[in-house]
Write an enzyme that holds these catalytic residues in place. Structure first.
Site, short mmCIF file in Angstrom:
data_model
loop_
_atom_site.label_atom_id
_atom_site.label_comp_id
_atom_site.label_asym_id
_atom_site.label_seq_id
_atom_site.Cartn_x
_atom_site.Cartn_y
_atom_site.Cartn_z
N ASP A 15 0.92 -1.14 0.03
CA ASP A 15 0.10 -0.11 0.03
C ASP A 15 0.95 1.18 0.01
O ASP A 15 1.94 1.16 0.49
CB ASP A 15 -0.96 -0.11 1.25
N GLU A 16 0.21 2.36 -0.34
CA GLU A 16 0.83 3.73 -0.38
C GLU A 16 2.19 3.90 -0.84
O GLU A 16 3.13 4.52 -0.35
CB GLU A 16 0.70 4.12 1.09
#
Length: 600
Positions: free
Chosen positions: A390-391
């Site tokens: 993620d991210e």
């Protein structure tokens, strides 16, 4: 897993566990339950025992019904058949009789019950066809699950195996005046049944010292199994480090409510928490920091093995997460050659995200990934290894997909199944891949397309299941970027239909993550878990037809005295009609002398 209750082979239709104006204790019990003078199903009762039961029932009638109803269990059972005439009282002479493969569960049950009752509760093998006051039996004939070695089939007196249809985690609990019997196809099912029995005893059973109480259990039968195979919670030990004992206590909390996976977020910008022998600076350097400049820490191989073994005994599978390619500042501090610029960044103790990543264009990065996932996989007996994903905002889309596809294959080469946050969706699919969806809008065509290509889903909507969100604006810790999550919001959603375009059969289960940027003590962890964790547990375990907020909040209220007795910190939510015995406010503070030991 089927969600429509089916009746056992004898007896009337099961109780509808949705709320009604009439108590289920007033309904007619099944013939498989114990009528007056009868014992456990299919087990003859000697005359002397009948006389003892009659005398006991006279005393019970004067004492009143058992304080916990059969349908007060959390998560709600699939089927409940109350028998008001069959209440059982645990006495000082009680013993646990167990088929050999169920001995470990029986020992754990005895360990839970001995401190408060003061009873010795010896555990002994049960001869074929013979029951005692507390009997645990494994039946190997239930479809969908192989029996443990040494398991023995039993018959319930109705012409079929008592284990039929219970699957890998289901159980049957029979309570009669003469005793209690738990039957399951696996030791996991037996363990879940034992947890249900624990809940059916008065709240004082959670005391660590003897209590003078009537240890009564409501009569009748529960037939139960989970809706989803994956039911879990996540603890972020990277932002703030938590000692082994704190993690063990978290395992106990999950097991109490039939959650069966503990996801450990082991690495992030602020700290690397798992030892990797081939890259020792990951913990020596990367493990020294935490959010706010607090003390770091990390788990040795022996520490991690201890957590895994403790969890396995409680039928909880540990899911380790090595977050890649982003959230890697701690790793880059330790090994700057992994950074795109080959320069070590400063240690990071803030809470921003998305700024760090390993170099996706350097072969040394993939040697690093292979070594890390190889060593972590070797320490982990469970089937899952979480890659994060993620991210990674600064990684170009093409480089990100190429990295994820190689990293997924490296995990696959260890024999583990890849789990990752739903940002992995655009990358190429590998067999068995599981995406963990944490969005706040159920309309996600990219994730739905990944499911069409074969991915399965763990559902963790941030605006319902993220337990680091505040309960209300005045909650002393936590965040609100995904909204405020009170108990009702944590409960009122359906994992099977939440993400549009994803069929229910593609949903592996549900998980409640607890990120710890603002959570630094065990008491604070508990404050954010309770009372929302049981809400998520019910969504994962109980049939959809049983989900009803008004009934749930009433059942949950009875757990406040249990948590107080057990020394569990919790939020005294105004939504829940707590008994007057619940303290007016539980705040997340570690008080001097506060019990920090696992619950067992």
């Amino acid at each position: 897993m089927p969600t429509t209750p089916t009746a056992p082979e004898t007896g009337p239709e099961p109780t509808d566990t949705r709320p009604t104006s009439t108590s289920t204790r007033d309904q007619v019990p099944p013939s498989a339950g114990a009528a007056a003078g009868e014992g456990l199903p299919g087990v003859p009762t000697p005359a002397a025992e009948l006389a003892r039961v009659a005398a006991g029932r006279a005393a019970e009638a004067l004492a009143g019904p058992a304080p916990v109803r059969l349908d007060d269990v959390v998560p709600a059972p699939e089927q409940v058949f109350p028998d008001p005439a069959g209440d059982f009282t645990l006495g000082a002479d009680a013993a646990l009789r167990v088929s050999p493969a169920g001995r470990d569960v029986a020992e754990q049950l005895a360990t839970w019950l001995r401190p408060a009752t003061g009873f010795p509760l010896p555990v002994a093998d049960a001869p074929v066809g013979e029951d005692g006051p507390l009997t645990l039996t494994l039946s190997p004939s239930a479809p969908g699950g192989a029996a443990a070695p040494g398991a023995r089939a039993t018959d319930d007196g109705s012409g079929g195996s008592v284990g039929d249809g219970l699957g890998d985690e289901g159980y049957r609990l029979d309570v009669a005046a003469t005793g209690v019997r738990i039957t399951a196809a696996t030791s996991a099912g037996l363990f879940h049944g034992a947890q249900t029995l624990r809940q059916l005893l008065p709240a004082a059973i959670e005391s660590r010292t003897p209590v003078a109480a009537r240890w009564a259990v409501s009569g009748g039968t529960i037939v139960d199994r989970p809706r989803f195979p994956y039911r879990g919670a996540m603890l972020d030990v990277a932002r703030h480090f938590f000692a082994v004992e704190d993690v063990l206590r978290m395992v106990d909390h999950l097991a109490r409510y039939k959650l069966n996976h503990l996801h450990l977020h082991l690495t992030d910008d602020q700290g690397w928490r798992i030892a990797v022998d081939s890259w020792p600076r990951l913990t020596e350097v990367g493990g020294a920091t935490a959010v706010g400049g607090g003390p770091g820490g990390w788990y040795s191989g022996d520490d991690y093995r201890r957590i895994v073994a403790y969890a396995a005994r409680r039928h909880v599978t540990v899911v380790p997460e090595i977050d890649l390619p982003g959230h890697t500042n701690a790793a880059l501090v330790a090994y700057p050659e992994l950074a795109p610029g080959k320069v070590a960044p400063p240690p990071y103790t803030g809470t921003e995200v998305g700024f760090s990543y390993v170099d996706p264009d350097d072969e040394r990065t993939y040697a690093f990934v292979a070594d890390v996932v190889g060593e972590v996989a070797a320490l982990t007996p469970g089937p899952w290894l979480h890659l994060g994903g993620d991210e990674a905002f600064k990684v170009p889309a093409g480089s990100y997909r190429a990295f994820v596809e190689r990293a997924q294959r490296l995990v696959e080469a260890t024999g583990k199944t890849v789990v990752g946050w739903h940002q992995l969706a655009p990358a190429g699919h590998v067999d068995g891949r599981v995406l963990q969806w944490w969005g706040t809008n159920g309309d996600d065509p990219e994730t739905a397309e990944a499911v069409r290509r074969g991915a399965r889903l763990i559902v963790s909507p941030a605006n319902h299941a993220y337990l680091d969100m505040k309960y209300a604006p005045d909650t002393p810790i936590g965040h609100d970027w995904a909204g405020l999550i009170d108990v009702r919001r944590a409960y009122e959603w359906d994992p099977g239909t939440h993400v549009r375009g994803v069929p229910a059969e593609a949903v592996l289960g549900v998980e409640a993550p607890l990120w710890t940027e603002s959570v630094s003590t065990r008491a604070e962890v508990e404050y954010m878990l309770f009372p929302r964790l049981p809400a998520v547990a019910e969504l994962g375990w109980s049939p959809r037809a049983t989900h009803d907020w008004s009934r749930f909040r009433t059942r949950l209220a009875g757990h406040g005295p249990r948590w107080t007795t057990a020394g569990i910190t919790f939020h005294n939510s105004p939504e829940i009609p707590w008994p007057v015995t619940v303290p007016p406010q539980h705040r997340p503070t570690d008080r001097p002398g506060h019990d920090r030991t696992p619950l067992g």
